[in-house]
Enzyme design. Structure first.
Site, PDB file in Angstrom:
ATOM      1  CG  PHE A  25      -1.662   0.962   1.325  1.00 19.47           C
ATOM      2  CD1 PHE A  25      -2.856   1.099   0.393  1.00 19.47           C
ATOM      3  CD2 PHE A  25      -1.807   1.906   2.459  1.00 19.47           C
ATOM      4  CE1 PHE A  25      -3.784   2.280   0.323  1.00 19.47           C
ATOM      5  CE2 PHE A  25      -2.598   2.899   2.521  1.00 19.47           C
ATOM      6  CZ  PHE A  25      -3.817   3.063   1.677  1.00 19.47           C
ATOM      7  CB  SER A  93       3.284  -4.440   3.121  1.00 23.29           C
ATOM      8  OG  SER A  93       2.602  -3.666   4.278  1.00 23.29           O
ATOM      9  CG  ASP A 194       7.163  -4.400   9.921  1.00 22.94           C
ATOM     10  OD1 ASP A 194       6.876  -3.102  10.074  1.00 22.94           O
ATOM     11  OD2 ASP A 194       6.901  -5.186   9.343  1.00 22.94           O
ATOM     12  CG  HIS A 224       7.014  -2.684   6.627  1.00 16.67           C
ATOM     13  ND1 HIS A 224       6.049  -4.075   7.008  1.00 16.67           N
ATOM     14  CD2 HIS A 224       6.028  -2.409   5.508  1.00 16.67           C
ATOM     15  CE1 HIS A 224       5.019  -3.805   6.379  1.00 16.67           C
ATOM     16  NE2 HIS A 224       5.228  -3.138   5.173  1.00 16.67           N
TER      17      HIS A 224
END
Length: 260
Positions: A25, A93, A194, A224
């Site tokens: 995203f 993710s 993360d 992340h």
């Protein structure tokens, strides 16, 4: 709007094993490009699409919804399935959440999943306010480039559009609903440090999927966006080994790269 330099989609026609890669995203294919190129160098057929609203400006993402992102990936999966003997889906993710939904919906078309810090739930209590807040505030600070390595950066938006964030929350709900339908082999790689996605996300995935063949690996040196971080080589090697094991043989090097 013109694409940001480096945000271009990537396709490579290789052998009978295909890999579909799903970026996160507010990110872009740039976050997965080295991974895609490594897979291509091993002779695999690779598709790394740019999701709608990404790779230009955050205002463009504001106009899209999770169904738009998922539709692009679903079409790419069907194309790969038509050309390849088997297809794996890799995701980072939000891309991990989308990969899980693809596996649940398309069943045998997906031979296995590789998930890097998958996102399937919110860790922010303010998420419950998004249905109203999105009409009052257009965007908040971005989440891109959570990377430990000082010489690496992710190409992503510096703002998070709240209409799109609200839609992401609806995607999370849908992914959680279908997790028990995921039965394919899974390799999950998780960063203990993360700052975007909490460990609860991976724990929830591992607890609810119905897969029997499941492997978890830690990316101890990365944040992340581990695919661009210090554990990138670990991710590449583990995923290649996963594909080789489930494919039964390595594929011959082949063919051409394409952008677009």
């Amino acid at each position: 709007m013109p694409l940001l330099p480096g945000a271009e989609p990537y396709h490579h026609r290789g052998g009978p094993t295909g890999v579909l890669l799903c970026h996160g995203f507010t990110g872009s294919p740039q976050s997965l490009r080295p991974w895609a190129e490594r897979l291509a160098a091993e002779g695999h057929t690779v598709a790394l699409p740019l999701l709608p609203g990404h790779g230009t400006r955050w205002q463009d993402l504001q106009l899209t919804r999770w169904q738009d992102w998922y539709a692009v990936l679903s079409r790419e999966l069907l194309k790969l399935s038509a050309d390849c003997e088997r297809v794996f889906v890799f995701g980072l993710s939000m891309g991990g959440g989308l990969a899980l939904k693809l596996a649940a919906e398309h069943g045998d078309r997906v031979a296995g999943l590789v998930l890097v810090n998958p996102s399937v739930r919110s860790d922010d209590p303010a998420t419950v306010l998004l249905p109203v807040l999105r009409h009052l505030v257009p965007s908040v600070r971005g989440i891109a480039s959570d990377i430990a390595a000082p010489d690496s950066a992710e190409l992503g938006y510096d703002r998070t559009p709240l209409h799109a964030a609200w839609s992401l929350s609806l995607l999370w709900r849908e992914v959680r609903r279908v997790l028990p339908e995921v039965r394919q082999p899974v390799l999950l790689l998780r960063s203990p440090q993360d700052h975007v996605v909490s460990p609860a996300n991976s724990a929830l995935v591992l607890a609810r999927i119905s897969s029997v063949d499941v492997t978890e690996r830690l990316c101890e040196q990365s944040y992340h966006v581990a695919t661009l971080d210090r554990d990138a080589e670990l991710i590449f090697e583990e995923s290649l080994g996963f594909v080789r094991r489930l494919s039964g043989a390595a594929q011959p090097a082949a063919a051409s790269d394409q952008r677009g």
